[in-house]
Design an enzyme around this catalytic site. Structure first.
Site, PDB file in Angstrom:
ATOM      1  CG  HIS A  65      41.734  46.604  35.577  1.00  0.00           C
ATOM      2  ND1 HIS A  65      41.723  45.236  35.556  1.00  0.00           N
ATOM      3  CD2 HIS A  65      40.452  46.999  35.762  1.00  0.00           C
ATOM      4  CE1 HIS A  65      40.468  44.818  35.728  1.00  0.00           C
ATOM      5  NE2 HIS A  65      39.690  45.867  35.858  1.00  0.00           N
ATOM      6  NE  ARG A 111      46.532  45.572  33.582  1.00  0.00           N
ATOM      7  CZ  ARG A 111      46.496  45.780  34.887  1.00  0.00           C
ATOM      8  NH1 ARG A 111      45.795  45.003  35.681  1.00  0.00           N
ATOM      9  NH2 ARG A 111      47.176  46.779  35.438  1.00  0.00           N
ATOM     10  CE1 TYR A 159      48.880  47.800  38.542  1.00  0.00           C
ATOM     11  CE2 TYR A 159      47.454  49.636  39.168  1.00  0.00           C
ATOM     12  CZ  TYR A 159      47.769  48.609  38.306  1.00  0.00           C
ATOM     13  OH  TYR A 159      47.000  48.382  37.207  1.00  0.00           O
TER      14      TYR A 159
HETATM   15  C1  LIG Z   1      33.230  39.865  42.481  1.00  0.00           C
HETATM   16  C2  LIG Z   1      34.019  41.034  41.989  1.00  0.00           C
HETATM   17  N1  LIG Z   1      34.833  41.676  42.830  1.00  0.00           N
HETATM   18  C3  LIG Z   1      35.547  42.736  42.423  1.00  0.00           C
HETATM   19  C4  LIG Z   1      35.458  43.187  41.145  1.00  0.00           C
HETATM   20  C5  LIG Z   1      36.251  44.412  40.678  1.00  0.00           C
HETATM   21  N2  LIG Z   1      37.287  43.980  39.714  1.00  0.00           N
HETATM   22  C6  LIG Z   1      37.088  44.066  38.388  1.00  0.00           C
HETATM   23  S1  LIG Z   1      38.341  43.371  37.528  1.00  0.00           S
HETATM   24  C7  LIG Z   1      39.178  42.973  38.939  1.00  0.00           C
HETATM   25  C8  LIG Z   1      40.491  42.260  38.830  1.00  0.00           C
HETATM   26  C9  LIG Z   1      40.406  40.996  38.031  1.00  0.00           C
HETATM   27  O1  LIG Z   1      41.658  40.444  37.912  1.00  0.00           O
HETATM   28  P1  LIG Z   1      41.933  39.145  37.019  1.00  0.00           P
HETATM   29  O2  LIG Z   1      40.945  38.088  37.376  1.00  0.00           O
HETATM   30  O3  LIG Z   1      43.360  38.812  37.166  1.00  0.00           O
HETATM   31  O4  LIG Z   1      41.604  39.592  35.527  1.00  0.00           O
HETATM   32  P2  LIG Z   1      42.366  40.659  34.630  1.00  0.00           P
HETATM   33  O5  LIG Z   1      41.652  41.965  34.789  1.00  0.00           O
HETATM   34  O6  LIG Z   1      43.767  40.742  35.103  1.00  0.00           O
HETATM   35  O7  LIG Z   1      42.257  40.158  33.240  1.00  0.00           O
HETATM   36  C10 LIG Z   1      38.484  43.390  40.055  1.00  0.00           C
HETATM   37  C11 LIG Z   1      38.943  43.235  41.437  1.00  0.00           C
HETATM   38  C12 LIG Z   1      34.585  42.489  40.287  1.00  0.00           C
HETATM   39  N3  LIG Z   1      34.430  42.854  39.015  1.00  0.00           N
HETATM   40  N4  LIG Z   1      33.890  41.426  40.734  1.00  0.00           N
END
Ligand SMILES: Cc1ncc(C[n+]2csc(CCOP(=O)(O)OP(=O)(O)O)c2C)c(N)n1
Ligand SMILES: Cc1ncc(C[n+]2csc(CCOP(=O)(O)OP(=O)(O)O)c2C)c(N)n1
Ligand SMILES: [Mg+2]
Ligand SMILES: [Mg+2]
Lengths: 359, 324, 359, 324
Positions: C257, C253, C266
């Site tokens: 985010h 990425r 970070y």
């Molecule tokens: C159940 C839940 N917990 C926490 C969140 C908050 N949150 C949104 S995106 C994220 C990280 C997701 O990481 P990843 O699965 O690696 O996807 P990426 O954003 O890197 O594409 C978090 C913790 C959420 N959306 N849903």
């Protein structure tokens, strides 16, 4: 891994070298558990207790694991492991009082039978939802590690529980934080009616540990010495800071899922018969007889003693009154809040239900 | 005394509780290195280390479930759920385990756990970053539910929640995080749980609110005052166990009740409050109790200001109730 | 698996043999996505839209996967995959209207930006809770299989999602019932601030598939041809009744985010820089230039065209009114029940909020 | 017409719905080979095969989550959750996904899913085999909640729920499973959702109940009649969306309301009903509405008959309310 061979002799390369007294005590504990199981089943059929969930055929997996843990280690139960609690010296009377839900039931009639716990014996609490105890076992071990204590945690669960949400969370956290947790998976062939090979497509349950990069062992769960050895090995690693281990204890639920179940609907007599021949008690007894420390007389006496002890406990349990109605309203919070105090007085002041007995 | 906003006050509360007691730790997604997506835990990992301010994998059942295990050992974990909307994967652990552990072991074990979570609308978060699920937890016997409206209370209530031996769900109004500043002591102090606070005395109608909506209730009361309606505004602070006395005495005085909350109306906490008051002050009621709440839809985005029970909707409710 | 080498040439042993037109169209789609991303980021900074979650650096993983699927296959998105939706011909204007939450937003202002869906394009709906889409993808594929339809399902998710409850459930069900589901895991190195190597102790995410006895592939997610080939291979197996496949798309990425994030807190500049050198667009462009089908002029023109198209969409979107307030009260159920009809009239009759703008 | 108990009637409803529509299927733990732990799905796998009567792994989020996927494709899955107490691991899928899918796609997608689950006390099941969590789902916009009390309604409501295009949580009173028999047509028929039924006409007090407690309300009404109190008993049948008209007209007539439910009182559906009635019939109320409910504790075992709001607790509530 097998240690006790078909003929009762030990594989010398694997024998963990337990003293013969210790091995006899394992046999006695396993037999005692079985006798109690059998008696409770009868009591349920007679309508004297509401429910029982037993460990018929899984005694080696349960007692062997418990015996391999040290006093300072914690046991986190699923619901078939009262044998492990009794192994730690939990008073039988207390267990029987619990099964009757009487005034001396440590849980004062708040739960179904077989929902035991004991802080004194470092044994957490049985709850019904499958898998929920697994993260607790990780947190408990993590806390011990953070506090610098030499304590490990053994957590029991079934093959079915490997499909639960909390299994995934617990395995992941244990591996990431390297907590001293032993995942003791009783693969007893079934989750109620679902055979293990339809619970998951994986060939073994131990394979699942790879997803978390956690070491895994597969052992004959009907061979108490093999169980002991595997758990001890994992315990050693955990104590040495080597983190968690997944142990698949391959066994078989010889009885129904619980007293509410009729297993004939979903499995064949032949299948059950073939596993009956692998009965962990028979196997261990053969070994003890080979070593000349056990015989028919001793066996008969021991079983009779277990029965007598149990019978006496039942006699006492049945004489005891039901728990005080007030107990329904305490322990929701540490201190009783106003609304529960009000509800308690309303309940106590109000009319009583016609019947307390059920059909 | 320093001025703090809600984020700073909660941060200060966590810091104080952690300094006071080695058993307190903080865990959750992004709480460590990042300091939390709302920066509530900023700087804590620097002070207390990665072992006490723990970045966890993305698993709410793990965050809550392992924290329960730690609490059973005697520690005092504070778990953060990044948004209240994401608490549901950990719901089973809260409802089946944390809430029932003391009861099912007759007090032999207890779960001194705090689950902190930002809740509510106001940041254009749409369906999944705006929910107010407090009613689900209030319905669950064995849980305590706290929801502060201002920095001073937030710090004191959080410290009290951490000291408390029962599991507490601590809802933080994210709309207030940086919107309000006030004097907050540096040192630790407790604000007792289960004590509501009358934030505006009044004679004609009682208005009960909490969290972010307290401000709306308050400004609606001020507005209504201009039209001659004198409102008593109560900030619940702890939602359960409830300080029912403060509410009931107020309604016995005013004869009228308006409850405000963001959550959908149906089976929300407002219904419970209306029922409690109707049961306990029936003969004092001079008008039907009113609820001004979120609508019974998922939380929308564009029109969130029409979804939320803001002052413009509270004012007529106060006036109509008072003039009934 | 890599196919496009550092120097832009292809590994002849692995080249999936796509027509050059097709490869150019992949490049154009990836570039278009990037241009849109960049513009949306600016709009958010200017306060003209509320939020954006982009795919900077992950375009090959997303577009390559989408391109390998057939029209009849379903895409189940996480939230970074609007490029896949646009690849399928979703009108850009509709997307931009959604980003502005105006009256033409297909979701009529009920969701945050970037929560797209389209039944017409066999693209399910973005929701925020992590992992919840995974069981849907399994159920969708299962339904297609039950109905005898030649349809497969590709589901996107991140490294973080592998820790979710629903990942475990979905992988297990897919493997047990052999549903034609492709698990497209964008391992972009982070779940917000948590690096993948602290999300799990396992060395690779692909390893996790073993727990379910599901075949797994690991591929360079910044190599669009490698992605295409891996997904096509898995698709073939799924169509042939070979069940699900887990595909780890290793990428990065490059941006935050979302527009709410500051990744400098970070991770290091150096780390980001090193991944910038693996930019999937640069890599593919080198290849196209080597094959003499692309050059600076074409690139400039294409980017300019994308910008112009986007700008025009924004102009139109900003002219449109907000969705009707009534839309807040429909689609909760198929037919509006009484209580919502009442609430709708109360809302419409009542006073309006002072401000609709936020800070 | 054959006589059926509740188990048989639900079985017959499932069978009829499956014969009528190939898109209907049944899935859950132990529903196939075993025919369900309460035998509700007995014989279905024999008739429809293991592909339509599916034994699943032990995962409620899988059972509900994959069913949502099937429903998105246009099938009509009926998921069984073995006990309502075990629905929580699937709670996120219900609340975050099933409930919100139509809204968040402006109707492009829908989730015609039915989740059947036995609920309530009366079988000495203690904390984890006795819960009544209906309020949690009623609070969740987008879900429908049904709870039949008798075999005829159960079959008709289930068929209607399966035909319905929205997700429905279908609570089955396990205490009634084998306790009541009545004539039920062999063929399929619908009982419309959201229509309450007056099961006993009366003039002096309105008593609202559903599921297993309907019988208690009814026998309490009979008992109260002996003491000169004439009770109107309403069986809600569908809890949400509610037939509020039937309740409100009844209360406008009687001026009095008693609500009965097994779930804990606080934030239970009773509070909502009291609030709705108070809001809509305030000037008709001649006594404070009363709730007779489970206590605010986890569900106990030994004393479950003192926990449940059985007739012995409803009778005085009816009488006191009528005489207020
Ligand atoms: C159940 C839940 N917990 C926490 C969140 C908050 N949150 C949104 S995106 C994220 C990280 C997701 O990481 P990843 O699965 O690696 O996807 P990426 O954003 O890197 O594409 C978090 C913790 C959420 N959306 N849903
Ligand atoms: C979350 C949840 N779902 C369903 C049940 C009902 N149930 C009780 S035991 C059981 C099977 C458990 O199987 P397994 O984990 O293999 O343990 P075993 O009984 O074989 O020891 C099921 C489905 C439950 N208790 N909890
Ligand atoms: Mg099993
Ligand atoms: Mg990621």
């Amino acid at each position: 891994m097998h240690i006790i061979r078909e003929d009762g002799s030990l594989d010398p390369g694997l024998d963990p070298g337990l003293s013969i007294d210790r091995v006899v005590s394992l046999y006695k504990a396993m037999t005692r558990t079985r006798v109690i199981d059998d008696r409770l089943q009868r009591l349920q059929r007679q309508g004297r207790i509401a429910f029982h969930v037993g460990s018929l055929g899984e005694e080696a997996a349960i007692i062997g694991s418990a015996a391999a843990l040290r006093d300072q280690d914690w046991i986190v139960p699923c619901y078939r492991e009262v044998g492990a609690l009794l192994w730690r010296g939990y008073p039988l009377q207390r267990y029987v009082d619990h099964m009757f839900g009487n005034a001396d039931d440590p849980i004062v009639g708040r739960q179904m039978p077989d929902h035991t716990f004991s802080r004194e014996h470092r044994y957490l609490s049985v709850s019904a939802p499958i898998g929920t105890q697994l993260p607790h076992a990780v947190g408990l071990a993590w806390a011990a590690k953070k506090r610098g204590l030499d304590e490990c945690v053994g957590v029991f669960f079934g093959d079915g529980a490997t499909s639960s949400n909390d299994f995934h969370a617990a395995m992941n956290f244990a591996a990431v934080y390297q907590t001293p947790t032993l995942f003791l998976c009783r693969n007893n062939g079934y989750a109620i009616s679902l055979p293990t090979d339809r619970q998951t497509a994986s060939r073994t349950l131990a394979e699942k540990a790879a997803a978390y990069r956690m070491p895994a062992l597969r052992v004959d769960g009907n061979d108490v010495l093999a169980v002991w050895r595997a758990v001890r090995e994992a315990l050693q690693r955990a104590c040495d800071g080597g983190g968690p281990t997944f142990i698949e204890l391959i066994t078989y639920r010889l009885g129904g899922h619980s007293t509410s179940d009729d297993p004939r609907i979903y499995r064949s007599k032949e299948e059950v018969e073939s596993w009956r021949r692998a009965d962990p008690l028979v196997r261990l007894r053969k070994h003890l007889e080979q070593r000349d420390v056990w015989d028919d007389d001793l066996d008969t006496d021991w079983r009779a003693a277990c029965k007598a002890e149990f019978k006496e406990c039942v006699r006492r349990a049945e004489e005891k009154p039901a728990p005080d109605l007030r107990e329904m309203f305490t322990d929701v919070y540490k201190d009783q809040p106003l609304h529960l105090a009000e509800q308690e007085s309303r309940c106590l002041a109000g009319p009583r239900a016609a019947e307390e007995d059920h059909d | 005394m320093p001025e703090m906003n809600l984020v700073q006050a909660i941060n200060s509360g966590l810091r104080g509780a952690m300094r006071e007691n080695d058993d307190v730790l903080v865990m959750g997604e992004d709480v460590g290195r990042l300091g939390g997506v709302f920066r509530v835990t900023q700087g804590l990992q620097e002070e207390f280390g990665a072992d006490r301010v723990i970045d966890t994998p993305l698993s709410e059942s793990g965050i809550i479930g392992t924290a329960i295990g730690m609490a059973l050992h005697g520690m005092r974990p504070v778990s953060e759920i990044q948004f209240a909307d994401f608490i549901y994967p950990g719901f089973d652990q809260l409802v089946s385990e944390a809430a029932k552990y003391r009861y099912r072991t007759a007090g032999e074990y207890q779960v001194p756990l705090v689950v902190r979570t930002p809740y509510g609308g106001g940041i254009r978060g749409g369906q999944y970053h705006s929910q107010s699920p407090e009613a689900l937890f209030i319905h669950t016997a064995g849980l305590k539910v706290v929801c502060p409206s201002n920095p001073y209370d937030a710090k004191g209530l959080l410290i009290e929640a951490i000291r408390d031996d029962d599991p507490v769900i601590f809802f933080e109004p994210k709309r207030v995080y940086r919107a309000v500043k006030m004097e907050v002591p540096e040192e630790t102090y407790g604000v007792p749980l289960s004590e509501a606070k009358i934030v505006r005395a009044g004679e004609q109608v009682t208005c009960v609110a909490w969290g972010a909506m307290l401000y709306e209730a308050f400004s609606a009361a001020e507005e209504a005052a201009k039209q001659g309606i004198d409102t008593e505004v109560i900030d619940l602070r702890t939602l359960w166990p409830l300080d029912v006395e403060t509410i009931v005495s107020s309604v016995k005085k005013t004869g009228r009740l308006v409850v405000v909350h963001e959550a959908p109306q149906t089976c929300g906490f407002g219904g419970e409050l209306v029922a409690l008051v109707t049961e306990r002050a029936f003969l004092h009621l001079e008008a039907p109790p009113r609820r001004v709440t979120g609508w019974d839809t998922p939380f929308p985005q564009t029109h969130e200001h029409e979804y939320l029970p803001l002052a413009h909707r509270i004012i007529p409710a106060l006036i109509e109730t008072a003039r009934y």
